[in-house]
Enzyme design. Structure first.
Site, PDB file in Angstrom:
ATOM      1  CG  ASN A  80      34.090  71.714  62.565  1.00 45.23           C
ATOM      2  OD1 ASN A  80      33.340  71.070  62.341  1.00 45.23           O
ATOM      3  ND2 ASN A  80      34.475  71.964  64.010  1.00 45.23           N
ATOM      4  CE  LYS A 113      32.290  74.638  65.537  1.00 44.61           C
ATOM      5  NZ  LYS A 113      32.840  75.569  66.619  1.00 44.61           N
ATOM      6  CD  GLU A 121      39.607  74.245  66.922  1.00 43.19           C
ATOM      7  OE1 GLU A 121      39.370  74.673  65.706  1.00 43.19           O
ATOM      8  OE2 GLU A 121      38.760  73.211  67.423  1.00 43.19           O
ATOM      9  N   GLY A 137      35.433  77.364  61.532  1.00 46.65           N
ATOM     10  CA  GLY A 137      34.003  77.009  61.929  1.00 46.65           C
ATOM     11  C   GLY A 137      33.169  77.765  61.255  1.00 46.65           C
ATOM     12  CG  HIS A 191      35.568  70.653  68.220  1.00 44.17           C
ATOM     13  ND1 HIS A 191      34.770  71.413  69.034  1.00 44.17           N
ATOM     14  CD2 HIS A 191      35.873  71.278  67.154  1.00 44.17           C
ATOM     15  CE1 HIS A 191      34.897  72.525  68.696  1.00 44.17           C
ATOM     16  NE2 HIS A 191      35.528  72.507  67.486  1.00 44.17           N
ATOM     17  N   GLY A 251      34.517  80.547  68.167  1.00 45.02           N
ATOM     18  CA  GLY A 251      33.251  81.108  67.862  1.00 45.02           C
ATOM     19  C   GLY A 251      33.143  82.447  68.490  1.00 45.02           C
TER      20      GLY A 251
HETATM   21  P1  PGA Z   1      35.333  78.999  64.653  1.00 41.48           P
HETATM   22  O1  PGA Z   1      35.274  77.510  65.155  1.00 41.48           O
HETATM   23  O2  PGA Z   1      35.899  79.434  63.430  1.00 41.48           O
HETATM   24  O3  PGA Z   1      33.610  79.639  64.642  1.00 41.48           O
HETATM   25  O4  PGA Z   1      35.713  79.814  65.943  1.00 41.48           O
HETATM   26  C1  PGA Z   1      36.384  76.866  65.003  1.00 41.48           C
HETATM   27  C2  PGA Z   1      36.164  75.291  65.502  1.00 41.48           C
HETATM   28  O5  PGA Z   1      35.221  75.242  66.514  1.00 41.48           O
HETATM   29  O6  PGA Z   1      36.751  74.248  65.000  1.00 41.48           O
END
Ligand code: PGA
Length: 228
Positions: free
Chosen positions: A6, A8, A155, A209, A100, A161
């Site tokens: 992902n 983003k 999630e 992410g 999301h 993040g």
């Molecule tokens: P992350 O994001 O791996 O940076 O925690 C995951 C997501 O938001 O799908």
């Protein structure tokens, strides 16, 4: 097992080919591909180029790399400036992320997610529905969504993040109560934490992410548990 990158709001057209090339070179020599399926979730504006790059690469095709949109409009057509319709992505992507938490925070409701999922399924795109609370799944079931046609990604908000991935016991507990057949997990996934999740048989993959931006760290997740 699904491995979803992902991206983003990251990457531009010139980043696509180098990323793909590096991931492909990191993983093609592996003897076993452990039934892992890579899905790249990119911004709409990158999807066509990404699709062309994958189609022209025999190795990418052989690995079965596919593409996801990161969202879709609840509307199919009409006066909705700035939206992207399922009709505009249906020939490019096989999957689409919806629900999301970053979009829910901008006002996307469970009802919206239900309508988006229905539109996607009708056009042969598999919804990847993110949830952070079981009530979100219960609402979708109450709207009569065919959950067997969707992939669900747990999630938790605190894990996205932050570098604080969810404990395996929590993922197990959520799965037990979810009524889902299988589930994927997202939230601070990187290759170092995967050993914590080895016992979770129902876990059908990861939504990644931050660690998906760098082709090396993404490939390490793919290579787990064979790091050589
Ligand atoms: P992350 O994001 O791996 O940076 O925690 C995951 C997501 O938001 O799908």
């Amino acid at each position: 097992m699904y491995l979803i990158a992902n991206w983003k709001l990251n990457k531009t057209v010139e980043n696509l080919e180098p990323w793909l090339k590096e991931v492909i070179s990191e993983i093609t020599e592996l003897r076993s591909h452990h039934n892992k399926k890579i899905i790249i979730a990119a911004s709409d504006v990158l999807l066509t180029t990404l699709s062309k790059l994958i189609n022209k690469s025999a190795k990418a095709r052989k690995l079965g790399i596919s593409i996801a949109a990161q969202d879709v409009s609840v509307y199919v057509s009409g006066p909705h400036t700035g939206e992207t319709s399922v009709l505009q992505i249906k020939d490019i992507v096989d999957y689409c992320i919806i629900g999301h938490s970053e979009r829910r925070a901008m006002g996307e409701s469970d009802k919206d997610i239900y309508h988006k999922a229905k539109n996607l399924i009708e056009h042969d795109i598999q919804p990847i529905i993110c949830f952070s609370q079981l009530i979100e799944i219960r609402n979708l079931v109450s709207y009569d969504l065919d959950i067997d046609k969707c992939l669900f990604a747990y999630e938790p908000l605190y894990a996205i993040g932050t570098g604080n991935e969810a404990p395996a016991a929590e993922i197990q507990r959520v799965y037990n109560r979810s009524g889902l057949k299988n589930m994927i997990y997202g939230g601070s996934v990187n290759s170092d934490i995967l050993e914590h999740y080895v016992g979770l048989d129902f876990l059908n993959g990861y939504l990644v992410g931050s660690a998906s931006l760098d082709p090396k760290s993404f490939s390490q997740i793919y290579r787990f548990p064979f790091q050589a």
